[in-house]
Motif scaffolding. Structure first.
Motif, short mmCIF file in Angstrom:
data_model
loop_
_atom_site.label_atom_id
_atom_site.label_comp_id
_atom_site.label_asym_id
_atom_site.label_seq_id
_atom_site.Cartn_x
_atom_site.Cartn_y
_atom_site.Cartn_z
N MET A 6 -3.52 9.64 2.41
CA MET A 6 -4.37 9.83 3.52
C MET A 6 -4.44 11.09 4.41
SD MET A 6 -3.49 5.91 4.93
CE MET A 6 -3.99 4.38 4.25
N LEU A 7 -5.57 11.56 5.07
CA LEU A 7 -5.58 12.84 5.59
C LEU A 7 -6.02 12.62 7.19
CD1 LEU A 7 -6.86 15.00 2.80
CD2 LEU A 7 -4.49 14.78 3.71
N PRO A 8 -5.10 11.84 8.05
CA PRO A 8 -5.74 11.69 9.47
C PRO A 8 -5.67 12.62 10.30
CG PRO A 8 -3.69 10.53 9.09
CD PRO A 8 -4.06 11.04 7.91
N VAL A 9 -6.66 13.67 10.53
CA VAL A 9 -6.61 14.87 11.14
C VAL A 9 -5.76 14.75 12.29
CG1 VAL A 9 -7.76 16.81 12.44
CG2 VAL A 9 -8.49 15.85 10.09
N LEU A 10 -6.05 13.59 13.44
CA LEU A 10 -5.66 13.62 14.78
C LEU A 10 -4.10 12.49 14.78
CD1 LEU A 10 -8.84 13.48 16.81
CD2 LEU A 10 -7.57 15.53 16.11
N VAL A 56 -2.78 17.24 -3.71
CA VAL A 56 -3.22 16.11 -3.17
C VAL A 56 -3.32 15.23 -4.58
CG1 VAL A 56 -4.99 14.75 -2.16
CG2 VAL A 56 -4.06 16.91 -1.02
N GLY A 57 -4.18 15.57 -5.41
CA GLY A 57 -4.23 15.16 -6.68
C GLY A 57 -3.09 14.65 -7.29
N ALA A 58 -1.95 15.48 -7.35
CA ALA A 58 -0.87 15.28 -7.92
C ALA A 58 -0.07 13.97 -7.44
CB ALA A 58 0.07 16.48 -8.01
N ILE A 59 -0.08 14.23 -5.99
CA ILE A 59 0.70 13.00 -5.29
C ILE A 59 -0.26 11.70 -5.54
CG2 ILE A 59 1.03 11.96 -3.01
CD1 ILE A 59 1.08 15.06 -1.99
N THR A 60 -1.45 11.67 -5.60
CA THR A 60 -1.94 10.42 -5.74
C THR A 60 -1.85 9.82 -7.04
OG1 THR A 60 -3.98 10.92 -4.26
CG2 THR A 60 -4.43 9.29 -5.85
N CYS A 112 -8.05 11.74 -3.33
CA CYS A 112 -7.15 10.81 -2.41
C CYS A 112 -7.65 9.75 -2.06
CB CYS A 112 -6.77 11.97 -1.34
SG CYS A 112 -7.79 12.28 0.03
N ALA A 113 -7.44 9.18 -0.91
CA ALA A 113 -7.75 7.84 -0.65
C ALA A 113 -8.78 7.67 0.79
CB ALA A 113 -6.16 7.01 -0.18
N THR A 114 -8.70 8.25 1.91
CA THR A 114 -9.29 7.74 2.85
C THR A 114 -10.67 8.29 3.26
OG1 THR A 114 -7.96 9.01 4.26
CG2 THR A 114 -7.32 6.69 3.93
N GLY A 115 -11.14 9.45 2.79
CA GLY A 115 -12.42 9.77 3.01
C GLY A 115 -12.23 10.63 4.37
N LEU A 116 -12.86 10.49 5.51
CA LEU A 116 -12.95 11.28 6.71
C LEU A 116 -12.18 10.33 7.77
CD1 LEU A 116 -16.49 12.70 6.68
CD2 LEU A 116 -14.28 14.07 5.85
N ASP A 117 -11.01 10.77 8.29
CA ASP A 117 -10.28 10.02 9.05
C ASP A 117 -9.80 10.66 10.50
OD1 ASP A 117 -8.65 7.75 10.08
OD2 ASP A 117 -7.24 7.84 8.54
N THR A 118 -10.09 10.18 11.59
CA THR A 118 -10.04 10.75 12.81
C THR A 118 -10.22 12.16 12.86
OG1 THR A 118 -7.81 11.30 12.34
CG2 THR A 118 -7.98 9.26 13.46
N ILE A 119 -11.67 12.26 12.75
CA ILE A 119 -12.15 13.66 12.92
C ILE A 119 -12.88 13.77 14.42
CG2 ILE A 119 -13.98 15.13 11.77
CD1 ILE A 119 -11.59 14.00 9.97
N ASP A 171 0.85 -1.11 0.02
CA ASP A 171 -0.13 -0.07 -0.08
C ASP A 171 0.85 1.32 -0.10
OD1 ASP A 171 -1.98 2.06 0.62
OD2 ASP A 171 -3.10 0.82 1.53
N LEU A 172 0.78 1.76 -1.31
CA LEU A 172 1.75 3.20 -1.39
C LEU A 172 1.26 4.30 -0.69
CD1 LEU A 172 2.62 2.68 -5.05
CD2 LEU A 172 4.56 2.72 -3.26
N SER A 173 0.26 4.37 0.22
CA SER A 173 -0.29 5.49 0.82
C SER A 173 0.69 6.03 1.69
CB SER A 173 -1.54 5.02 1.60
OG SER A 173 -2.55 4.61 0.92
N PRO A 174 1.06 7.31 1.46
CA PRO A 174 2.54 7.79 2.28
C PRO A 174 1.81 8.46 3.72
CG PRO A 174 1.37 9.55 0.74
CD PRO A 174 0.79 8.24 0.57
N ALA A 175 1.74 7.31 4.37
CA ALA A 175 1.22 7.56 5.97
C ALA A 175 2.23 8.33 6.70
CB ALA A 175 1.05 6.32 6.60
N SER A 176 1.78 9.14 7.67
CA SER A 176 2.54 9.97 8.64
C SER A 176 3.41 9.23 9.49
CB SER A 176 1.62 10.94 9.08
OG SER A 176 0.92 11.85 8.20
N SER A 177 4.39 9.53 10.07
CA SER A 177 5.14 9.20 11.19
C SER A 177 5.75 10.12 12.09
CB SER A 177 6.35 8.03 10.90
OG SER A 177 7.19 8.91 10.21
N GLN A 178 6.18 9.87 13.04
CA GLN A 178 6.45 10.56 14.13
C GLN A 178 7.80 11.65 13.42
OE1 GLN A 178 8.03 9.24 18.05
NE2 GLN A 178 7.81 11.35 18.97
N GLY A 179 7.35 12.80 13.32
CA GLY A 179 8.57 13.87 12.73
C GLY A 179 8.28 13.80 11.25
N ALA A 180 7.34 12.99 10.70
CA ALA A 180 7.07 13.41 9.27
C ALA A 180 5.75 13.38 8.66
CB ALA A 180 7.66 12.12 8.60
#
Length: 428
Positions: free
Chosen positions: A324-328, A303-307, A354-361, A271-280
């Motif tokens: 992915m856009l996980p707010v929290l 966002v469209g260009a990345i996807t 993009c990919a995930t809809g509404l994440d951690t709202i 899954d190529l989704s560029p998930a966040s990590s601590q400090g990124a």
């Protein structure tokens, strides 16, 4: 002649003494993206078909496999953040159990997950059968009584939107917000819309296959930022992203195929989704491309260009493989949410590209089941319209109101401002 030599030596020394000084006054050139830098492996996720009669043995064997896979990736210089197990949809192996017996079984699974330092997803409700409400109630009870288990509910099917499932998902969210500490139970639940099997990311992960399969998910937001940071324009940013992720994807695939050959577990993809990590931060990566604060005009373009760049990677892909856009879970996203630059409706609109809809709202605690169902219905409608995987992970917080801060204790969640649902700002 001696005087001439002395004169020449003095001037030659002066020239070389001046050169470093001259260079030191020249602005430093931006570093080129390090396309070969290794992102973290967010998860190695194994998919199994659980057999109630031998689940302890299956768990031990799967944990051993995951440990081996982790060693392979670490030997290649990767940091592996989590190990995860996904079962077939739980109604298949709880069939015939009373609710109390099923809860005891889930508690046993939770204990095994804790003991083996893995996270566990119990598949999806509403994928099959006519007892959808009973499946939803059991899923809510399982999540209430465990700490390492995640689950999902499918709100779309081949016919389109499954409205009874939408309402059931809303009821689960409301129940978990009212009955779990700090309302954190909803961090472990997602309403899935057209999400395919074999995503390695939780909570939407599920499978319907033979088992003994695995997939990889990356925490590659930092790689994305590095790849795009010096691009002079959008086209250049896109090319640099493709180059960086091409190298990363095929390096991961090479390691995964080695594991496949040596262990007999089938590699399903990355899954190529560029998930966040601590400090990124994925939010920071988007702003690097748009050169504007998240939520400004140009955000959707970035966002469209990345996807679209990720779609060009020819490696074996699975899951969302988009932004992915996980707010929290992302500091930049949380900051922009707190500043009012991001809204629920904006995030939903970005989901078109993009990919995930509404994440951690984060939502007010008095959000009703009907209001939650309308939000989930919007996500499902967008998913069906564009035939793309989306999900809703909504976090209403008990006894909290719009304008207050969340007080989550989960280390993966960032506390942020609770905002009213769209349209309710005018009536409060």
């Amino acid at each position: 002649m001696k005087n001439y030599a002395k004169f020449f030596a003095i001037h030659l020394f002066a020239i070389f003494a001046f050169v470093p000084f001259t260079f030191s006054q020249t602005p430093a050139q931006p570093a080129k993206p390090t396309a070969n830098s290794k992102p973290h492996v967010r998860t190695i996720t194994a998919f199994i078909n659980l057999d109630r009669s031998q689940y302890q043995l299956q768990f031990a064997e799967t944990a051993k496999f995951l440990g081996y896979a982790k060693t392979v990736f670490e030997s290649r210089g990767y940091t592996v953040e989590t190990l995860r197990i996904v079962t077939q949809p739980f109604p298949e192996y709880t069939k015939g159990l009373s609710t109390d017996d099923a809860i005891r079984f889930f508690k046993n699974l939770d204990g095994l997950a804790d003991q083996n330092h893995v996270r566990l997803a119990i598949g999806s409700a509403y994928l099959a059968g006519n007892d959808g409400d009973a499946q939803a109630d059991l899923l809510a009870a399982a999540l209430q009584n465990t700490k390492n288990i995640f689950g999902s509910l499918a709100v779309t099917n081949d016919a389109g939107i499954n409205w009874p499932a939408v309402n059931a998902a809303a009821r689960i969210i409301k129940t978990l917000s009212q009955t779990t500490a700090h309302s954190e139970g909803n961090f472990h639940f997602a309403a899935n819309a057209s999400v395919p099997p074999y995503s390695p990311f939780f909570p939407g992960a599920y499978h319907t296959g033979a088992g003994r399969q695995f997939a990889i998910g990356l925490a590659s937001a930092g790689l994305l930022t590095t790849a795009a940071q010096n691009a002079p324009d959008l086209a250049a940013a896109r090319r640099q992203i493709v180059d960086a992720f091409y190298n990363a994807a095929f390096d991961v695939e090479d390691a995964a195929q080695r594991i496949d050959r040596e262990q007999g577990w089938i590699y399903m993809g990355l899954d190529l989704s560029p998930a966040s990590s601590q400090g990124a931060s994925i939010g920071a990566a988007i702003e690097t491309i748009s050169k504007q604060p998240l939520g400004s005009s140009g955000t959707m373009t970035a966002v469209g260009a990345i996807t679209s760049a990720l779609k060009d990677i020819g490696a074996r892909r699975t899951g969302y493989s988009g932004v992915m856009l996980p707010v929290l879970e992302d500091p930049t996203l949380a900051d922009r949410w707190n500043q009012g630059r991001l809204s629920l409706d904006q995030l939903l609109s970005y989901s078109a590209v993009c990919a995930t809809g509404l994440d951690t709202i984060p939502l007010p605690g008095d959000t009703t089941v009907e209001e939650l169902a309308r939000v989930i219905g919007d996500v499902a409608t967008l998913s069906v319209k564009w035939n793309k995987p989306l999900s809703a992970r909504l976090l209403p917080v008990k006894e909290k109101h719009a304008g207050e801060m969340t007080e989550f204790t989960d280390p993966y969640l960032i506390n942020a401002l609770i905002r009213p649902l769209p349209g309710k700002e005018q009536v409060q």
